[in-house]
Design a protein around this motif. Structure first.
Motif, PDB file in Angstrom:
ATOM      1  N   THR A 263     -59.969  36.314 -70.765  1.00 25.92           N
ATOM      2  CA  THR A 263     -60.439  37.381 -71.853  1.00 25.92           C
ATOM      3  C   THR A 263     -59.854  38.743 -71.624  1.00 25.92           C
ATOM      4  O   THR A 263     -59.863  39.238 -72.484  1.00 25.92           O
ATOM      5  N   PRO A 264     -59.540  39.353 -70.422  1.00 22.55           N
ATOM      6  CA  PRO A 264     -58.908  40.536 -70.596  1.00 22.55           C
ATOM      7  C   PRO A 264     -57.435  40.635 -71.326  1.00 22.55           C
ATOM      8  O   PRO A 264     -57.633  41.793 -72.002  1.00 22.55           O
ATOM      9  N   TYR A 265     -56.855  39.673 -71.151  1.00 23.48           N
ATOM     10  CA  TYR A 265     -55.634  39.578 -71.999  1.00 23.48           C
ATOM     11  C   TYR A 265     -55.902  39.640 -73.597  1.00 23.48           C
ATOM     12  O   TYR A 265     -55.569  40.191 -74.488  1.00 23.48           O
ATOM     13  N   PHE A 266     -57.072  38.536 -73.903  1.00 23.17           N
ATOM     14  CA  PHE A 266     -57.187  38.267 -75.216  1.00 23.17           C
ATOM     15  C   PHE A 266     -57.846  39.457 -75.938  1.00 23.17           C
ATOM     16  O   PHE A 266     -57.720  39.982 -77.134  1.00 23.17           O
ATOM     17  N   ALA A 267     -58.806  40.257 -75.033  1.00 26.17           N
ATOM     18  CA  ALA A 267     -59.236  41.614 -75.471  1.00 26.17           C
ATOM     19  C   ALA A 267     -58.465  42.868 -75.955  1.00 26.17           C
ATOM     20  O   ALA A 267     -58.773  43.447 -76.685  1.00 26.17           O
ATOM     21  N   ARG A 268     -57.127  42.605 -75.436  1.00 31.32           N
ATOM     22  CA  ARG A 268     -56.344  43.644 -75.702  1.00 31.32           C
ATOM     23  C   ARG A 268     -55.047  43.239 -76.760  1.00 31.32           C
ATOM     24  O   ARG A 268     -54.601  44.181 -77.339  1.00 31.32           O
ATOM     25  N   ILE A 269     -55.142  42.137 -77.026  1.00 32.59           N
ATOM     26  CA  ILE A 269     -54.104  41.350 -78.192  1.00 32.59           C
ATOM     27  C   ILE A 269     -55.004  41.296 -79.321  1.00 32.59           C
ATOM     28  O   ILE A 269     -54.352  41.043 -80.537  1.00 32.59           O
TER      29      ILE A 269
ATOM     30  N   SER B 275     -63.681  47.604 -67.247  1.00 35.45           N
ATOM     31  CA  SER B 275     -62.351  47.610 -66.640  1.00 35.45           C
ATOM     32  C   SER B 275     -61.660  46.382 -67.177  1.00 35.45           C
ATOM     33  O   SER B 275     -60.582  46.601 -67.336  1.00 35.45           O
ATOM     34  N   LEU B 276     -62.330  45.239 -67.422  1.00 37.55           N
ATOM     35  CA  LEU B 276     -61.768  44.186 -67.952  1.00 37.55           C
ATOM     36  C   LEU B 276     -61.087  44.176 -69.417  1.00 37.55           C
ATOM     37  O   LEU B 276     -60.257  43.650 -69.606  1.00 37.55           O
ATOM     38  N   LEU B 277     -62.155  44.629 -70.300  1.00 38.85           N
ATOM     39  CA  LEU B 277     -61.914  44.645 -71.630  1.00 38.85           C
ATOM     40  C   LEU B 277     -61.055  45.707 -72.462  1.00 38.85           C
ATOM     41  O   LEU B 277     -60.619  45.617 -73.063  1.00 38.85           O
ATOM     42  N   GLY B 278     -61.382  47.055 -71.874  1.00 42.73           N
ATOM     43  CA  GLY B 278     -60.705  48.053 -72.211  1.00 42.73           C
ATOM     44  C   GLY B 278     -61.513  48.945 -73.125  1.00 42.73           C
ATOM     45  O   GLY B 278     -62.895  48.728 -73.438  1.00 42.73           O
TER      46      GLY B 278
END
Length: 393
Positions: free
Chosen positions: A22-28, A299-302
């Motif tokens: 999810t942290p990766y998806f939240a940034r792309i 911190s995880l999502l941005g």
């Protein structure tokens, strides 16, 4: 409920992979793109509830002769509904020139989603009837892993990844459709003998799942795809794991409650144990969200994601109370108390359809979520009382 534990484990691992990504998806992906995923997920939820015309619920408790014909009925129903929906959307967008929000502007995607979800329901129903809980767990696990792997490729996107993740159930479906001696019956005879499922259970299921989807639709219409994306992302992280575990338990409960249908004290004891376990997990989740949810998710999502504590708590309350009570409603199917389920589903549908748009038109998104959390608590506590009444009577 050993089978429920196996299924829950597969579900937890599959969704754990999604959460780790999810942290990766939240940034792309943007919140608006997650809003589109939320809209598509509402369609897959509807397809899971009604795509097989409820014949999938008859499979776990059916005898050997009826099992395969019921799977065939589910397959035909899913294909028919998928084709009708795809053609209907094509007519609306192509000929009537009606503007619809993404992803509803892709009839192929919507049709494929309905078909694959319906096929999954049929496959899992037959696997549960055979007590092949490892197969059910494998499908749940593979679905989460495949969604993560496909969504990691931006050219495929979130919505198509969601649709294609349901392909994980096709190998199990193939096994369910194998011909075995003694299972041949005319489809019409089987459809007629189990007619209470489409005639009595289907209307309530439509009301239930559409009523549940109203929240996302209202958020999108009143506050935009971005706000719906914030809501769906938090719901996915905070509540969806317990919700999916609850769904797994509900599927297995269809089998176990059929075994205990003539022993009401044992059935009530089983439901009480399940409720206590789900309630404990929900309480721990809510406490964690209240104490540390905002800094952890920020911190995880941005920075582009809304993660204030009140927002997180309100979404968590709404989804957790549903996750605790909804799986227990499987016992109403076993007891054939479709009337009680329909009464609750009709009341929920009318309330959601009448009140949610009205509230959204007069308050901000936080005020709407306060109402939504209260609405879910009131209705699902009432649902719990109805289930208890059905067992006693």
């Amino acid at each position: 409920m050993k089978g429920a534990g196996v299924v829950a484990l597969g579900t937890a691992i599959g969704q754990g992979v999604v959460l780790l990504a999810t942290p990766y998806f939240a940034r792309i992906y943007t919140p608006a793109q997650f809003g589109q995923l939320a809209l598509l997920a509402s369609i897959s939820n509807i397809a899971a509830a009604v795509g097989c015309l409820r014949y999938d619920l008859a499979i776990p408790g059916s005898d050997q002769r009826d099992a395969r014909p019921l799977v065939v009925l589910c397959t035909l129903a899913s294909a028919g509904i998928a084709l009708a929906t795809a053609f209907g959307l094509t007519a609306l967008t192509g000929f009537v020139q009606l503007r619809v929000p993404a992803p509803f502007d892709s009839p192929l995607m919507i049709g494929a989603c309905i078909l694959l979800v319906g096929l999954q329901q049929a496959a899992l129903g037959h696997a549960i009837r055979r007590r092949a809980y490892k197969s059910v767990a494998g499908v749940r696990l593979l679905q989460g892993v495949s969604f993560t792997a496909m969504a990691a490729l931006p050219m495929l996107g979130l919505v198509w990844s969601h649709v294609l993740s349901f392909v994980a159930a096709l190998p199990v479906l193939r096994q369910s459709l194998r011909r075995n001696s003694g299972e041949e019956q005319r489809l019409g005879v089987v459809a007629l003998s189990h007619r209470e499922f489409p005639l009595q259970s289907l209307p309530g299921a439509v009301l239930d799942v559409v009523g549940f989807s109203v929240c996302v639709w209202v958020l999108t219409g009143a506050y935009g795809n971005t706000e719906a994306g914030h809501f769906s992302q938090v719901q996915r992280i905070v509540g969806a794991p317990l919700m999916l575990v609850g769904i797994s338990i509900g599927q297995v409960l269809l089998r176990h409650s059929a075994d205990l249908v003539d022993d009401r004290p044992a059935l009530r004891s089983l439901l009480l144990r399940i409720l206590k376990s789900l309630g404990l997990i929900a309480a721990m989740t809510l406490a964690s969200v209240s104490l540390a949810g905002e800094p952890v998710l920020h911190s995880l999502l941005g920075a582009q994601w809304r993660v204030d504590t009140e927002f997180l708590v309100l979404v968590a309350i709404a989804v957790l109370v549903r996750a605790c009570v909804s799986p227990l409603s499987a016992v109403l199917v076993t007891l054939r108390r479709f009337d009680l389920g329909l009464a609750w589903q009709f009341a929920y549908f009318v309330s959601a359809l009448a009140l949610m748009p009205l509230i959204a038109s007069s308050v901000g998104s936080t005020g709407f979520l306060r109402f939504y959390a209260l609405h879910e608590c009131l209705f699902y506590f009432a649902y719990l009382a109805i289930i208890n009444f059905a067992i006693k009577n």
